[in-house]
Write an enzyme that holds these catalytic residues in place. Structure first.
Site, mmCIF file in Angstrom:
data_model
loop_
_atom_site.group_PDB
_atom_site.id
_atom_site.type_symbol
_atom_site.label_atom_id
_atom_site.label_comp_id
_atom_site.label_asym_id
_atom_site.label_seq_id
_atom_site.Cartn_x
_atom_site.Cartn_y
_atom_site.Cartn_z
ATOM 1 N N SER A 627 1.011 -1.237 0.066
ATOM 2 C CA SER A 627 0.432 -0.317 -0.333
ATOM 3 C C SER A 627 0.743 1.014 -0.169
ATOM 4 O O SER A 627 1.625 1.413 -0.746
ATOM 5 C CB SER A 627 -0.717 0.127 1.474
ATOM 6 N N ASP A 718 -9.015 -6.322 -4.912
ATOM 7 C CA ASP A 718 -8.822 -4.520 -4.420
ATOM 8 C C ASP A 718 -9.620 -3.660 -4.243
ATOM 9 O O ASP A 718 -9.537 -2.994 -5.580
ATOM 10 C CB ASP A 718 -7.305 -4.229 -4.490
ATOM 11 N N HIS A 750 -7.057 -5.914 -0.414
ATOM 12 C CA HIS A 750 -6.097 -5.008 -0.415
ATOM 13 C C HIS A 750 -4.777 -5.629 0.646
ATOM 14 O O HIS A 750 -3.875 -5.657 0.058
ATOM 15 C CB HIS A 750 -6.694 -3.934 0.465
#
Length: 774
Positions: A627, A718, A750
């Site tokens: 991320s 995601d 995610h």
């Protein structure tokens, strides 16, 4: 296909014998770490004697073949010895629990509520267990409500590891004090959808059946984003446990399908009472008050931005009168206006959650993320507050919110940095009735008050803590190590871990400015992990590990996947750059508006420090992140193209300008790009000026300089950082001839934390780094 290599020299993956042997070797090693069980929850129960008590542990273990986490329960009898030590008598085997979404003991510990929402079954099953058998059982059909919210965010990715939940949101299951009713949060019933047939629209109540009819889709309804896709609005319900005394009759009639269905509808719908809150609020975290009220957290539902990992969503504590389960005659007369009134208990504060009543019921304590809500940071410094609960149980607008632990803006290095709590215990009180046990991040360490916790090279252990009396004032607790079957792992893993050591490095800020706040000029930290069993003076290659958020933190606790990478022959540098939690509010708030520059410079500063100390070789450095950690990894290989030998990015943020139109948290792009000005600038239709700034802050703006071989690991489902973001960057690298590998996990969101995906992800990271850094 890997690009940037001579096609004539390329060998298809899986056919090269050396590669197959390396896959087999690393797979076996990684499996030894992945299969270490995790303790998800623990409960203690009083026994009939003063010398002993019972303990129950909910444990989970990844099953790679089944691609799920097996959950089981392990029990122990705890005996206090005469020398102040304790002895745990463990049951010989754990008991696997299947199809269970929640287990909640009653306040006395004499009952256990088990809730099942089996996959493919639209009904919700409730079971009340006694010491040896099911006492009561009932089924709630989907016409009453959908699945019970038991999300808990119990699986949180920290570089591939499953850890304790971070800020459970909608989950809330609470017994009343006399154990006759349970309040809980569940999906509201599915909205009625239009029905069509060969003649057009079929009106409701039509008696004839048409085999050619079908259900329309109805109106689209917004959900709460990542992990909540397709889930309906969370609503509040109460079930009267005492009204279900039909278990044996119910089971006896299972052979008669018609009677079974009739009784199921009669018994199950009659005593489940929806609590009228209204659709303007999404509810969660319900608690029974000492009086006649239910206290719950409410989030405004007018615009549902992504809520998972996002504590900047405004919320408040509310109170509503609990249903009284009146007779059928009085129930038909309706409820009074007083019964339907909803009280906002925390009007003076923009965030309130984790409500907990003191044992005597005299005050209500709660946590607040007002710093996140007021600033826009998705995670910031917490504060602790309390409300004196009226002794007569009558609520009024005059309830006052009192600060208990305020936000700490700029702590001195090493001093208390403020609260950064990931969760509250369901019963956080010590025997004095007014002291809470909290777990919080302090710098790079997870702490329990002032108790140091585990290191990244030690497998988590069970500790037994007791409050000591008549001892020196500087020592208040005694902690004993407990031998447990939960802490066993393969001999190979134990042998590998025995050779590791770690330290927390203090990293001075490079380029201190008078224009910065004091807290943003304070040092940050990095965790350095290395081997003690080097066979030569040659330095091990270094993997730089970067957490996401960006307002998250990497703590010095055990990580299966980090341990795996270390025992492959790498040293680790786990950087808590400025903006991480655990270092004070000023340091945290210094990053928004400076992403892609301040955080990048902090990581490079940490790397240079370990190189200068002789701990890392400057030509053997890799970087990996998830991320925002992936955002940093892809930024670093563009801004410092000669620094890194290899990179890996898991669901990375590579282009804010693309992400703002596809993510469940578009406001995040504005906040990180503009800082404190982001919230007032947020719009669903960004301008060309907005998009230009987003692009300039993104790794994609430096992609033309990248030389580093890069591995991408992307989750196709995601919605936080959609796969298109990473694919665009990977295609750009391929276009310019940089060696690039992309692995897509079709069913992952995610975190990429399904067992098989997690395993394959880190296996390939290990192989990628060995290929390019050794």
């Amino acid at each position: 296909m890997d690009v940037g290599v001579n096609p004539a020299e390329e060998v298809p993956e899986g056919l090269d014998e050396v590669t197959q042997q390396e896959y087999a070797s690393l797979s076996k090693l990684l499996q030894g770490f992945i299969e270490i069980p995790t303790i998800d929850k623990a409960w203690s129960f009083r026994s009939g004697s003063e010398e002993g008590s019972h303990a129950m542990f909910m444990i989970s273990q990844p099953s790679l073949l089944a691609n799920k986490r097996r959950k089981s329960v392990l029990s122990s009898y705890v005996v206090k010895e005469s020398n102040n030590s304790v002895k745990f008598h463990w049951s010989p085997f754990p008991t696997e629990v299947t199809g269970v979404s929640a287990m909640v003991p009653s306040p006395s510990g004499s009952k256990l509520l088990v809730i099942r929402n089996s996959e493919g079954d639209l009904t919700t099953h409730f079971e009340i267990w006694g010491p040896s058998e099911v006492k009561k059982e009932f089924v709630v059909p989907p016409s009453i409500h959908g699945s019970v919210y038991s999300d808990g965010w119990s699986v949180v990715d920290r570089g591939g590891d499953v850890m304790a939940d971070v800020r459970m949101r909608f989950e809330g299951i609470s017994w009343n004090s006399n154990e006759t009713a349970v309040a809980y949060v569940a999906e509201e019933p599915d909205a009625t959808k239009p029905t069509f047939n060969g003649f057009g629209y079929q009106k409701e109540g039509t008696t004839h059946k048409d085999c050619g009819s079908w259900k329309g889709q109805g109106d689209w309804e917004e959900d709460w984003g990542e992990s909540y896709a397709g889930k309906r609005q969370p609503a509040l319900f109460v079930i009267d446990i005492d009204r279900f005394e039909y278990l044996h009759m119910f089971h006896a009639l299972r052979f008669n399908y018609f009677m079974y269905q009739v009784l199921k509808q009669t018994f199950c719908s009659g005593e489940v009472c929806p609590v009228a809150v209204g659709r303007a609020l999404s509810v969660g975290q319900v608690e029974w008050a000492p009086s006649k009220y239910l206290v719950f957290v409410g989030w405004p539902s007018n615009r549902k931005l992504g809520i998972k990992y996002c504590y900047n969503r405004p919320c408040a504590l509310y109170a509503v009168k609990a249903p009284s389960f009146k007779s059928e005659v009085s129930r038909t007369r309706g409820n009074s206006a007083e019964d339907l009134a909803i009280f906002n208990l925390t009007r003076s504060i923009s965030s309130a959650f984790f409500p907990r009543f003191s044992p005597d019921g005299k005050f209500l304590v709660f946590l607040s993320a007002k710093s996140s809500v007021d600033s826009g940071a998705h995670m910031a410094t917490d504060s602790l507050h309390k409300i004196d609960w009226p002794s007569d149980g009558e609520l009024s607008p005059s309830l006052q919110v009192v600060d208990v632990v305020p936000v700490v803006m700029c702590p001195e290095y090493g001093c208390f940095p403020g609260l950064y709590c990931s969760n509250f215990l369901s019963k956080p009180w010590l025997s004095d009735g007014h002291t809470m046990v909290l777990s919080s991040v302090w710098g790079s360490a997870q702490t329990i008050l002032s108790v140091n916790v585990l290191s990244p090279i030690d497998i988590p252990q069970i500790k037994y803590g007791s409050h000591m009396e008549k001892i020196p004032a500087d020592v208040e607790w005694s902690w004993l190590d407990i031998s447990s079957p939960l802490t066993k792992c393969s001999e190979n893993a134990v042998s590998c871990l025995a050779s590791l050591q770690f330290s927390i490095l203090k990293i001075p800020v490079r380029g201190i400015s008078e224009n910065f706040t004091k807290g943003s000029n304070n040092p940050f930290e990095a965790i350095y992990v290395s081997s003690t069993s080097k066979k030569s003076d040659v330095l091990d290659p270094l993997i730089t590990i970067l957490h996401g958020g960006p307002h998250d933190v990497a703590s010095s606790s055990f990580s299966k996947t980090s341990a795996f990478l270390c025992v492959l022959g790498f040293s680790l540098l786990i950087v808590n750059y400025r903006g991480s939690r655990g270092f004070g509010e000023e340091a945290l708030q210094s990053l928004p508006g400076k992403v892609g520059s301040q955080d990048v410079d902090d990581v490079l500063t940490a790397i240079d420090l370990v190189i200068d100390k002789g701990l890392a070789h400057p030509s053997k450095i890799a970087v990996v992140g998830l991320s925002h950690g992936g955002f940093l990894a892809t930024h670093l290989i563009g801004q410092a193209p000669d620094k890194f030998s290899a990179a890996a990015a898991r669901n990375p943020v590579c282009n804010f300008a693309l992400m703002v139109g596809t993510s469940d948290i578009p406001d995040w792009c504005f906040f990180l790009a503009y800082g404190n000005e982001g919230n007032p600038r947020f719009t669903e239709s960004p301008s060309a000026e907005h998009l230009a700034l987003f692009y300039s802050k993104s790794p994609i703006s430096h992609v033309s300089k990248v030389k580093t071989p890069t591995l991408f690991l992307l989750g196709a489902r995601d919605v936080r950082v959609p796969m298109s973001d990473g694919l665009q960057y990977a295609r750009a690298l391929r276009e310019k001839g940089v060696e690039t590998k992309v692995i897509v996990f079709p069913n992952d969101i995610h975190p990429i934390n399904r067992p098989q995906s997690d395993f394959e992800s880190f296996l390939n990271i290990g192989l990628w780094f060995k290929k390019h850094c050794k």
